[in-house]
Design an enzyme around this catalytic site. Structure first.
Site, PDB file in Angstrom:
ATOM      1  N   ASP A   1      31.741  62.707  56.354  1.00 24.42           N
ATOM      2  CA  ASP A   1      29.896  63.041  57.055  1.00 24.42           C
ATOM      3  C   ASP A   1      31.182  64.285  57.336  1.00 24.42           C
ATOM      4  OD1 ASP A   1      31.645  61.591  58.283  1.00 24.42           O
ATOM      5  OD2 ASP A   1      29.610  62.134  60.161  1.00 24.42           O
TER       6      ASP A   1
ATOM      7  N   GLU B   1      30.713  59.639  60.768  1.00 22.35           N
ATOM      8  CA  GLU B   1      31.111  60.041  62.496  1.00 22.35           C
ATOM      9  C   GLU B   1      29.564  61.574  63.603  1.00 22.35           C
ATOM     10  OE1 GLU B   1      32.819  62.271  65.358  1.00 22.35           O
ATOM     11  OE2 GLU B   1      32.263  63.112  63.926  1.00 22.35           O
TER      12      GLU B   1
HETATM   13 ZN   LIG Z   1      34.953  64.937  62.751  1.00 22.46          ZN
END
Ligand SMILES: [Zn+2]
Length: 448
Positions: free
Chosen positions: A90, A155
């Site tokens: 992501d 994340e």
């Molecule tokens: Zn990162």
């Protein structure tokens, strides 16, 4: 030919394809979609994960995708133990497109760099580690442990991906995350955010916001600001008055380095208390917190060699006649337990009628310096660079703290530039070259 020479040779062969793979993953604007229904974090993140796993399969890895699509992984080898590389697919949004010199989601190579959102954080470094493992496979080096690349997909937000992984999947015996900088981060404080919730009070105080930032501005309204003004002057606090509103100015810094800032909320509350106003929240802040960023009256002197002092930040207040809320961020030294901190704080705020309400907790990261993981990574890093390999302690939160025996290891070099989350994010080819050799050797050393 030495192992290093074989890796270098293999790298020359794999490099064009590796760059192509990074480019393919960059084409997915894999930004969290809060409205997603069929996928946990949005279609683009899901498609990017599929693409990465498809690529891994082509490269000869065994692949697995979580049934709900929270994470995936690719693995090689056999053996009881498993070594992990933890990366994420992501990315943060591109931000202001006008500031980009090329399309953030179409990788462009210019002046020795690969440009695009995710080239540095963290698609680039994850793919480098993936191909570094591939080089070991191609050379035919024998490993006694399995090596797994875990692809996280959340994340940049709430880590729901890796939290689910940790609930359901095998935990590695050791690992690293190429999602930070070299040499390595081995200690990060525990991160606790909580609200002290109490009854309504006779003052109205509202402001601040981000728990992890020292507030640099705070406004308060009153018909009579005279004595408050005197106290602020005596304390050397900067302020401005406009009609019945006073604005107190502090200095904003990250809560991890709170001692370098000036907390506007605290300055106002302390001055107000000095004028003779007494409410439970003003009493608590004045009795136990004061101007001390370490809140030693509550906790005593708490610090350790690996991570330094405990930090205490009042980031937000919402106080009115209905209820009162103090929003607090605490950075806990790695050798101190969360329970110890929570017990102390609960006991003290209870005396002022407040209840403890936990908002967020991230456990600390700490791998002792004499651990095999640290010793191995340092050795490889020292062999491959001129830089100091002394592991670092950080006040932030790297992905490494999501699992035991894991450190953050690269991929930004001390002479490189951090461009993550910025316009024109890029990965320098020179850094890619250096990181590849380091990762290949490190993975071999850890898994052999
Ligand atoms: Zn990162």
């Amino acid at each position: 030919m030495s192992i290093r020479e074989k890796i270098v040779k293999e790298y020359e062969f794999l490099k064009p394809e590796m760059i192509k793979t990074i480019g393919e993953l960059i084409t997915f604007p894999s930004v969290l979609d809060e409205e997603a229904v069929e996928t946990p974090f949005g279609k683009n993140i899901d498609l990017c994960l599929d693409k990465a796993l498809e690529k891994c399969k082509e490269l000869g890895f065994k692949v697995f995708k979580d049934s709900k699509g929270y994470y995936g992984y690719a693995e090689i080898g056999t053996g009881e133990e498993m070594i992990a590389v933890l990366g994420h697919l992501d990315v943060v949004p591109a931000g202001d497109i006008a500031k980009w010199e090329s399309d953030p989601f179409k990788m462009e190579q210019r002046d020795g760099k690969l440009y695009g959102r995710g080239t540095q954080d963290d698609k680039g470094p994850t793919v480098i580690a993936l191909y570094a493992i591939k080089s070991i496979m191609n050379i035919g080096l024998k490993l006694n442990k399995r090596v797994r690349v875990i692809f996280g997909t959340d994340e940049e937000n709430l880590w729901r991906c890796i939290n689910r992984y940790m609930e359901l999947e095998e935990k590695p015996s050791m690992g690293f995350t190429p999602d930070s900088k070299f040499p390595m981060i081995y200690a990060e404080k525990g991160l606790l955010q909580f609200n002290a919730i109490g009854k309504g009070e006779s003052v109205v105080l509202s402001g601040g916001g981000a728990y992890n930032a020292v507030p640099d501005k705070f406004q308060y309204k009153s018909k009579d600001l005279k004595s408050l003004e005197e106290k602020l002057i005596a304390n050397g606090t900067k302020y401005e008055i406009d009609g019945d509103t006073i604005t107190v100015f502090g200095k904003s810094v990250h809560a991890a380095v709170g001692e370098e800032g000036i907390n506007a909320i605290k300055m106002l509350m302390l001055a107000l208390k000095e004028t003779g106003v007494a409410t439970p929240s003003l009493d608590f802040i004045s009795d136990y917190v004061g101007n001390d960023p370490y809140a030693e009256k509550i906790f005593g002197v708490l610090e350790d060699e690996a991570s330094g002092k405990l930090k205490f930040n009042l980031g937000k207040v919402e106080i009115n006649s209905e209820k009162s809320l103090l929003g607090i961020d605490i950075r806990i030294p790695v050798t101190i337990s969360k329970e110890e901190i929570v017990t102390k704080i609960k006991n003290i705020i209870k005396q002022y009628g407040f209840e403890y309400e936990e908002r967020d907790f991230l456990r600390s990261l700490y791998v002792p310096l004499d651990h095999t993981l640290i010793k191995t990574l340092r050795k490889v890093y020292e062999e491959e660079t001129e830089f100091d390999s002394t592991p670092l302690s950080s006040g932030g939160a790297t992905y490494a703290r999501s699992m035991e025996n894991c450190v953050a290891f690269g991929a930004v070099f001390p002479d490189g530039k951090k461009t993550e989350h910025q316009p024109n994010e890029n990965l320098a080819i020179r850094d890619m070259d250096r990181a590849f050799i380091i990762y290949a050797k490190a993975i071999y050393e850890l898994a052999k």
